[in-house]
Design an enzyme around this catalytic site. Structure first.
Site, PDB file in Angstrom:
ATOM      1  CG  HIS A   1      43.099  34.134  25.341  1.00  0.00           C
ATOM      2  ND1 HIS A   1      43.236  35.095  26.310  1.00  0.00           N
ATOM      3  CD2 HIS A   1      43.563  32.991  25.888  1.00  0.00           C
ATOM      4  CE1 HIS A   1      43.770  34.576  27.393  1.00  0.00           C
ATOM      5  NE2 HIS A   1      43.988  33.290  27.161  1.00  0.00           N
TER       6      HIS A   1
ATOM      7  N   GLY B   1      44.894  35.879  33.033  1.00  0.00           N
ATOM      8  CA  GLY B   1      45.965  36.194  33.984  1.00  0.00           C
ATOM      9  C   GLY B   1      46.705  34.934  34.365  1.00  0.00           C
TER      10      GLY B   1
ATOM     11  CB  CYS C   1      41.678  32.971  29.905  1.00  0.00           C
ATOM     12  SG  CYS C   1      42.948  31.753  30.237  1.00  0.00           S
ATOM     13  CE1 TYR C   2      43.271  33.766  38.281  1.00  0.00           C
ATOM     14  CE2 TYR C   2      42.126  35.858  38.002  1.00  0.00           C
ATOM     15  CZ  TYR C   2      42.722  34.920  38.819  1.00  0.00           C
ATOM     16  OH  TYR C   2      42.772  35.126  40.168  1.00  0.00           O
TER      17      TYR C   2
ATOM     18  CG  ASP D   1      54.978  56.519  18.898  1.00  0.00           C
ATOM     19  OD1 ASP D   1      54.077  56.532  18.039  1.00  0.00           O
ATOM     20  OD2 ASP D   1      55.730  55.559  19.087  1.00  0.00           O
TER      21      ASP D   1
ATOM     22  CE  LYS E   1      54.567  54.297  15.048  1.00  0.00           C
ATOM     23  NZ  LYS E   1      55.642  54.625  15.987  1.00  0.00           N
TER      24      LYS E   1
ATOM     25  CD  GLU F   1      42.027  37.998  24.585  1.00  0.00           C
ATOM     26  OE1 GLU F   1      40.929  37.447  24.382  1.00  0.00           O
ATOM     27  OE2 GLU F   1      42.760  37.688  25.540  1.00  0.00           O
TER      28      GLU F   1
END
Ligand code: XMP
Length: 503
Positions: free
Chosen positions: A164, A50, A77-78, A221, A360, A166
């Site tokens: 990170h 964040g 991180c944060y 979608d 997607k 991710e």
């Protein structure tokens, strides 16, 4: 289930995706109190990155009680800094902030880093860092400028990483998530089928007997969102499909055929003439886009007035839309018109976005689970203004027919050739006429441009190298079968400097 507590970082939804890739259910929430957190009965918690600083008074921190739940916690991180601060460590501004790919070295034994290479590259993005770890913690990874790049209290299963995991640039990121999921003891039995079942149950509970309206474009979608809703509320859902006459060949009929099979109210509005009238004489691309967008809304408005007060409006927003809308004040290159982006002119209580957390490919997977046919599930992106922006200059019925026919041939041949790697491909009608010869006669006809691009994010793209044989067949068929065309061109430009569409 793993609960992700969101502190506003850029990559937060990616965390959820990484957990789901391990077949573990995951939800992302902001600012939850401890009772709410307990009610989820999570097997683990992840605290995200964040933009704030944990040492500022007004910064959002997780409730301290999460550290008494007896479950593994991973701070990123944060989130790592928040863990350090709450448990008695020290966080301050770093003298050197790290941004981008950074070499990280594992310096301590850790279950989180099981099978992770001792030295690898990780993605860093921070200006604060942990200066001292809380009592009971050991340092498990370092970088040149960040001595505490990871720390943990292995007995309590509290883990913190400054980088990170991710983000794809963190080479060992997937292993780290996989290890965390194992540490949490998750069963790894969550699949897209579970997402579909859970979402339908949640929608049922939320909407009850309320009336729901969905603007259907025939794209993946909005179609998947509509079918999810129809499974939840059946005939209380009305799908409005506006055929603006600028769809691909046979597309309107195909969409109608698919949706007739579901238990919902389906209204198709044939508004082709109405749109053509509005577009008569208009050549400026932005004006064309605005006219099509505006007219779409007018038609939709008229239909929804007839239907009467609706409680919910469905939007097929997916995660990349969420990221793109959050990117601040970038220059307007094109005014995107998306049927998902209808404004608040309809009298409704709330917007429902059942696909908001999905990427997607996950949406396509959900579509298959729901029984949508493969040709719809695999549909390539198609812009809201449709062929209106694939005809350069004035749009007329004759030009729409030309581009529809040429595009259908192109798609047919790409399919026949088994080419599957293209991100998007289509025919466009240039506004150029040139001299040709057919039989013994002179022609003065239009040039069709073929476009095919490879891209992962549609923000940049490269022109695809389609084999000459295939292009040859397509060009021959188009000039022979489509009246009004005597020349076919292939667009070799990347984006930038061109864009994917022509207008
Ligand atoms: P451009 O032409 O901007 O296109 O390089 C990038 C991607 O966006 C699609 N596109 C649109 N999609 N409404 C949409 O829903 C629009 O107005 C619109 N304009 C472009 C385009 O097809 C490509 O996939």
């Amino acid at each position: 289930m793993i609960l992700v507590l969101d502190f506003g970082g850029q990559y937060n939804q990616l965390i959820a995706r990484r957990v789901r890739e391990n077949n573990v259910y995951c939800e992302v929430h902001t600012a939850l109190d401890i009772e709410k957190i307990r009610s989820f009965k999570p097997e683990g918690i992840i605290l995200t990155g964040g933009p704030q600083s944990v040492y500022k008074e007004d910064s959002l921190l997780p409730p301290i009680e999460i550290f008494n739940l007896g479950i593994p916690i991973l701070g990123i991180c944060y989130g790592a800094q928040a863990m350090a601060k709450i448990l008695g460590g020290e966080v301050n501004p770093a003298s050197v902030s790290e941004y981008g790919k950074t070499e990280v070295e594992i310096v301590g034994a850790s279950k989180l880093f099981a099978n992770v290479e001792k030295k690898s590259v990780a993605w860093m993005s921070h200006t604060d860092r942990i200066f001292s770890a809380p009592e009971g913690f050991i340092v498990t990874a370092s970088t040149k400028n960040c001595p505490i790049a990871a720390m943990e209290d292995g007995t309590k299963n509290f883990y913190a990483v400054q980088f990170h995991p991710e983000v794809v640039h963190t080479i060992e990121g997937m292993k780290i998530f996989s290890n965390f999921v194992d540490i949490c003891g998750c069963k790894r039995d969550w699949k897209m089928s579970s997402f579909v079942v859970d979402t339908i149950a949640k929608l049922k509970k939320k909407i009850g007997g309320g009336k729901v309206l969905c603007a259907l474009s025939g794209g993946v979608d909005s179609s998947v969102a509509a079918v999810l809703l129809s499974k939840a509320v059946g005939k209380n859902l009305t799908c409005v499909f506006v055929d603006h006459g600028l769809l691909r060949k046979n597309e309107a009929a195909e969409v109608e055929a698919v949706f007739k099979n579901f238990d919902l109210n389906f209204i198709k509005i044939d508004a082709g003439e109405r749109f053509l009238n509005k577009l008569r004489g208009v050549i400026e691309p932005e004006r064309k886009r605005k006219i099509i967008g505006e007219e779409f809304i007018r038609v939709f408005e008229e239909v929804s007035k007839k239907i009467g007060a609706v409680d919910y409006l469905v939007q097929g927003t997916i995660y990349p839309d969420v990221i793109e809308s959050g990117l601040g004040k970038s220059a307007v290159i094109k005014s995107h018109h998306n049927v998902g982006g209808l404004p608040d002119f309809v009298d409704f209580k709330e917007i429902v976005e059942p696909l908001r957390l999905l990427f997607k490919d996950e949406v396509r997977e959900a579509g298959r689970e729901l029984g949508l046919p493969e040709n719809l599930v695999n549909r390539q992106p198609f812009p809201g203004p449709g062929l209106g922006i694939r005809i350069i200059g004035e749009v007329t019925a004759e030009k729409v027919k030309i581009v529809q026919d040429a595009d259908a041939i192109y798609r047919e041949e790409i399919f026949k050739a088994g080419i599957k790697n293209l991100s998007q491909y289509f025919a466009a009608l240039t506004n150029m006429r040139s001299v040709g010869v057919m039989g013994d006669g002179r022609t003065y006809d239009y040039a069709i441009a073929l476009r095919a691009v490879l891209t992962s994010d549609f923000m940049t793209a490269e022109a695809a190298q389609i084999s000459w044989e295939v292009l040859n067949v397509v060009a021959n068929r188009i000039v022979n079968e489509v009246k009004g065309v005597n020349r076919v061109l292939y667009d070799c430009t990347s984006k930038p400097p061109a864009t994917i569409e022509f207008e």
